[in-house]
Write an enzyme that holds these catalytic residues in place. Structure first.
Site, PDB file in Angstrom:
ATOM      1  N   TYR A   1      78.696  32.829  32.341  1.00  0.00           N
ATOM      2  CA  TYR A   1      79.979  32.529  33.114  1.00  0.00           C
ATOM      3  C   TYR A   1      80.297  34.116  32.405  1.00  0.00           C
ATOM      4  O   TYR A   1      80.039  34.846  32.286  1.00  0.00           O
ATOM      5  CB  TYR A   1      80.733  31.582  31.599  1.00  0.00           C
ATOM      6  CG  TYR A   1      81.248  31.894  30.628  1.00  0.00           C
ATOM      7  CD1 TYR A   1      80.402  31.927  29.771  1.00  0.00           C
ATOM      8  CD2 TYR A   1      82.608  32.835  30.687  1.00  0.00           C
ATOM      9  CE1 TYR A   1      80.387  32.493  28.419  1.00  0.00           C
ATOM     10  CE2 TYR A   1      83.067  32.673  29.095  1.00  0.00           C
ATOM     11  CZ  TYR A   1      81.662  32.606  27.907  1.00  0.00           C
ATOM     12  OH  TYR A   1      82.376  33.222  27.101  1.00  0.00           O
TER      13      TYR A   1
ATOM     14  N   ARG B   1      66.242  15.855  33.545  1.00  0.00           N
ATOM     15  CA  ARG B   1      65.841  16.841  32.350  1.00  0.00           C
ATOM     16  C   ARG B   1      64.772  16.874  31.589  1.00  0.00           C
ATOM     17  O   ARG B   1      63.702  16.037  31.078  1.00  0.00           O
ATOM     18  CB  ARG B   1      67.064  15.273  31.460  1.00  0.00           C
ATOM     19  CG  ARG B   1      66.772  16.153  29.917  1.00  0.00           C
ATOM     20  CD  ARG B   1      68.050  15.185  29.103  1.00  0.00           C
ATOM     21  NE  ARG B   1      67.796  16.534  28.028  1.00  0.00           N
ATOM     22  CZ  ARG B   1      67.165  16.438  26.687  1.00  0.00           C
ATOM     23  NH1 ARG B   1      66.284  15.794  27.250  1.00  0.00           N
ATOM     24  NH2 ARG B   1      67.498  17.231  25.763  1.00  0.00           N
TER      25      ARG B   1
ATOM     26  N   GLU C   1      80.883  40.939  16.132  1.00  0.00           N
ATOM     27  CA  GLU C   1      81.933  40.991  17.455  1.00  0.00           C
ATOM     28  C   GLU C   1      83.069  39.814  16.740  1.00  0.00           C
ATOM     29  O   GLU C   1      82.459  39.252  16.027  1.00  0.00           O
ATOM     30  CB  GLU C   1      81.869  40.764  18.545  1.00  0.00           C
ATOM     31  CG  GLU C   1      81.072  39.884  18.803  1.00  0.00           C
ATOM     32  CD  GLU C   1      80.971  39.423  20.473  1.00  0.00           C
ATOM     33  OE1 GLU C   1      80.512  40.560  21.534  1.00  0.00           O
ATOM     34  OE2 GLU C   1      79.432  39.278  20.872  1.00  0.00           O
TER      35      GLU C   1
ATOM     36  N   HIS D   1      63.233  20.527  29.226  1.00  0.00           N
ATOM     37  CA  HIS D   1      63.597  21.136  28.478  1.00  0.00           C
ATOM     38  C   HIS D   1      63.454  22.300  29.389  1.00  0.00           C
ATOM     39  O   HIS D   1      64.175  23.835  29.676  1.00  0.00           O
ATOM     40  CB  HIS D   1      63.189  22.022  26.897  1.00  0.00           C
ATOM     41  CG  HIS D   1      63.556  21.205  26.327  1.00  0.00           C
ATOM     42  ND1 HIS D   1      64.181  19.647  26.083  1.00  0.00           N
ATOM     43  CD2 HIS D   1      64.504  21.267  25.444  1.00  0.00           C
ATOM     44  CE1 HIS D   1      64.795  19.092  24.788  1.00  0.00           C
ATOM     45  NE2 HIS D   1      64.720  20.386  24.381  1.00  0.00           N
TER      46      HIS D   1
ATOM     47  N   ARG E   1      77.755  42.381  34.744  1.00  0.00           N
ATOM     48  CA  ARG E   1      76.920  41.815  33.233  1.00  0.00           C
ATOM     49  C   ARG E   1      76.750  40.212  33.877  1.00  0.00           C
ATOM     50  O   ARG E   1      75.656  39.589  33.432  1.00  0.00           O
ATOM     51  CB  ARG E   1      78.373  41.808  32.182  1.00  0.00           C
ATOM     52  CG  ARG E   1      77.918  41.476  30.737  1.00  0.00           C
ATOM     53  CD  ARG E   1      79.177  41.965  30.208  1.00  0.00           C
ATOM     54  NE  ARG E   1      80.326  40.510  30.498  1.00  0.00           N
ATOM     55  CZ  ARG E   1      81.576  40.432  29.900  1.00  0.00           C
ATOM     56  NH1 ARG E   1      81.479  41.174  28.699  1.00  0.00           N
ATOM     57  NH2 ARG E   1      82.522  39.508  30.169  1.00  0.00           N
TER      58      ARG E   1
ATOM     59  N   LEU F   1      78.009  40.577  22.619  1.00  0.00           N
ATOM     60  CA  LEU F   1      78.321  41.036  23.981  1.00  0.00           C
ATOM     61  C   LEU F   1      78.668  42.606  24.346  1.00  0.00           C
ATOM     62  O   LEU F   1      79.725  43.149  24.011  1.00  0.00           O
ATOM     63  CB  LEU F   1      79.264  39.934  24.334  1.00  0.00           C
ATOM     64  CG  LEU F   1      79.655  39.978  25.386  1.00  0.00           C
ATOM     65  CD1 LEU F   1      78.629  39.243  26.823  1.00  0.00           C
ATOM     66  CD2 LEU F   1      80.590  39.039  25.899  1.00  0.00           C
TER      67      LEU F   1
ATOM     68  N   LYS G   1      75.797  36.484  28.485  1.00  0.00           N
ATOM     69  CA  LYS G   1      77.114  35.912  28.284  1.00  0.00           C
ATOM     70  C   LYS G   1      76.815  34.295  28.330  1.00  0.00           C
ATOM     71  O   LYS G   1      77.592  33.505  29.968  1.00  0.00           O
ATOM     72  CB  LYS G   1      77.809  36.585  29.539  1.00  0.00           C
ATOM     73  CG  LYS G   1      79.344  36.165  28.984  1.00  0.00           C
ATOM     74  CD  LYS G   1      81.195  37.264  29.768  1.00  0.00           C
ATOM     75  CE  LYS G   1      82.289  35.530  29.092  1.00  0.00           C
ATOM     76  NZ  LYS G   1      82.434  36.138  27.738  1.00  0.00           N
TER      77      LYS G   1
HETATM   78  N1  PDD Z   1      85.047  36.508  25.792  1.00  0.00           N
HETATM   79  N2  PDD Z   1      82.610  38.727  22.791  1.00  0.00           N
HETATM   80  C1  PDD Z   1      82.218  38.225  23.331  1.00  0.00           C
HETATM   81  C2  PDD Z   1      81.602  36.698  22.039  1.00  0.00           C
HETATM   82  C3  PDD Z   1      83.302  37.034  24.408  1.00  0.00           C
HETATM   83  O1  PDD Z   1      82.729  35.939  24.116  1.00  0.00           O
HETATM   84  C4  PDD Z   1      84.210  37.931  24.571  1.00  0.00           C
HETATM   85  C5  PDD Z   1      84.588  37.943  26.173  1.00  0.00           C
HETATM   86  C6  PDD Z   1      84.251  39.560  24.543  1.00  0.00           C
HETATM   87  C7  PDD Z   1      84.784  40.629  24.833  1.00  0.00           C
HETATM   88  O2  PDD Z   1      84.487  40.606  26.579  1.00  0.00           O
HETATM   89  P1  PDD Z   1      84.888  40.743  27.959  1.00  0.00           P
HETATM   90  O3  PDD Z   1      85.877  42.816  27.152  1.00  0.00           O
HETATM   91  O4  PDD Z   1      84.302  41.389  29.186  1.00  0.00           O
HETATM   92  O5  PDD Z   1      86.196  39.849  28.266  1.00  0.00           O
HETATM   93  C8  PDD Z   1      83.236  40.364  23.624  1.00  0.00           C
HETATM   94  C9  PDD Z   1      85.860  35.616  27.267  1.00  0.00           C
HETATM   95  C10 PDD Z   1      87.085  36.986  27.230  1.00  0.00           C
HETATM   96  C11 PDD Z   1      85.552  34.508  27.149  1.00  0.00           C
HETATM   97  O6  PDD Z   1      84.219  33.913  26.420  1.00  0.00           O
HETATM   98  O7  PDD Z   1      86.774  33.550  27.284  1.00  0.00           O
END
Ligand code: PDD
Length: 287
Positions: free
Chosen positions: A33, A100, A181, A102, A52, A206, A148
């Site tokens: 996403y 379904r 993070e 895996h 990304r 990320l 992501k």
């Molecule tokens: N989250 N680290 C993680 C684990 C994240 O899920 C996100 C973003 C970031 C920051 O990434 P960016 O600057 O590209 O938004 C760092 C989004 C906002 C979410 O999951 O809603």
């Protein structure tokens, strides 16, 4: 006005929007996403988010659901139809619908694409009231946090722990005692020696687009920073902590684990970067 969603080729009222129960995103979390901030009707850091997305999809062998220009068209259309001036767009791509099992389906189904948008907070005029608190929590995620993925269970649990502690974010600490993070944000500190730091990218975090954009701004302004990993102790001893994300912008953390950070007010570095980022929103690489 009722909200409009895009689901696999159709714009429809949000209340009618549904996905198949054999969608692999639903069954396995087999999808990725993106969340894009919409500022004055335009997407922020579009190229960073779209590359990304391409990288996340390629990493798990899902094809782009449509060409990039077509995808940008749908994203803009969803923002237009929902009349979003400030807010966010959410886009999810899964491997699609299959019986379904895996392993990947032998014949790849078309990737499933869902896009929604909603009104949201706009960048406040001043950083003064933008501060928040955070807790620390163990990083319980998998080994490819650079993708992501919609598999967010450890992030969800960490964020819930933060909420239950009355905090905004959970800052994740890996098995070596180092900060990775936040549960949904990138983490920055100004360390005890005054050095601005955020952890170097790798498979354990990320590549935040806001982080990337801010690094570009730092480079342009010849502001030094370090990507050396920092420990929980260094986090605790930092004079400033702040988070970045598409929805948090530059967000100072004023309390960590219920103790004040620095003097408990947004610090000079976070304030300067907040101002730089706010100029970037108005004039940067947005479309
Ligand atoms: N989250 N680290 C993680 C684990 C994240 O899920 C996100 C973003 C970031 C920051 O990434 P960016 O600057 O590209 O938004 C760092 C989004 C906002 C979410 O999951 O809603």
């Amino acid at each position: 006005m009722s909200r409009v969603a895009y689901v696999n080729g159709h714009y429809m009222p949000m209340r009618d929007a549904q996905v198949n129960i054999e969608d692999r995103g639903y069954q396995f979390g087999d999808g990725v996403y993106e969340v894009l901030h919409v500022h004055r009707g335009r997407f922020v850091d579009t190229d960073l988010h779209m590359s990304r997305l391409e990288r996340s999809l390629a990493s798990i062998s899902i094809a782009m659901p449509m060409s990039m220009p077509a995808l940008m068209h749908v994203l803009r259309e969803i923002v237009r139809r929902n009349r979003i001036s400030n807010g966010l767009a959410y886009m999810q791509v899964s491997r699609g619908v299959a019986r379904r099992d895996h392993a990947f389906p032998k014949i790849a189904p078309p990737p499933a694409l869902v896009i929604t948008a909603r009104h949201g907070a706009k960048l406040p005029a001043s950083i003064t009231h933008w501060g928040a608190s955070a807790i620390t929590a163990p990083d319980q995620r998998w080994g490819r946090c650079d993708i992501k993925s919609v598999n967010l269970l450890p992030n969800v649990l960490a964020k819930q722990a933060a909420r239950q502690a009355g905090a905004y974010e959970a800052i994740l600490i890996d098995n070596d005692g180092l900060v990775t993070e936040g549960s949904s944000t990138s983490v920055w500190i100004v360390d005890a020696k005054g050095v601005l730091r955020t952890r170097k990218l790798g498979t354990n975090l990320l590549p935040g687009c806001t982080r990337g954009a801010l690094i570009g701004l730092l480079n342009d302004a010849a502001i030094g920073f370090s990507e050396a990993p920092f420990s929980l102790d260094e986090l605790r001893g930092a004079s400033e902590i702040f988070l970045t994300s598409a929805t948090s912008f530059v967000k100072p953390i004023l309390q960590l684990d219920a103790k004040p950070v620095g003097d408990g007010k947004p610090g000079p570095v976070a304030s300067r970067l907040f101002a730089m980022f706010s100029r970037h929103l108005d004039g940067g690489q947005n479309s």
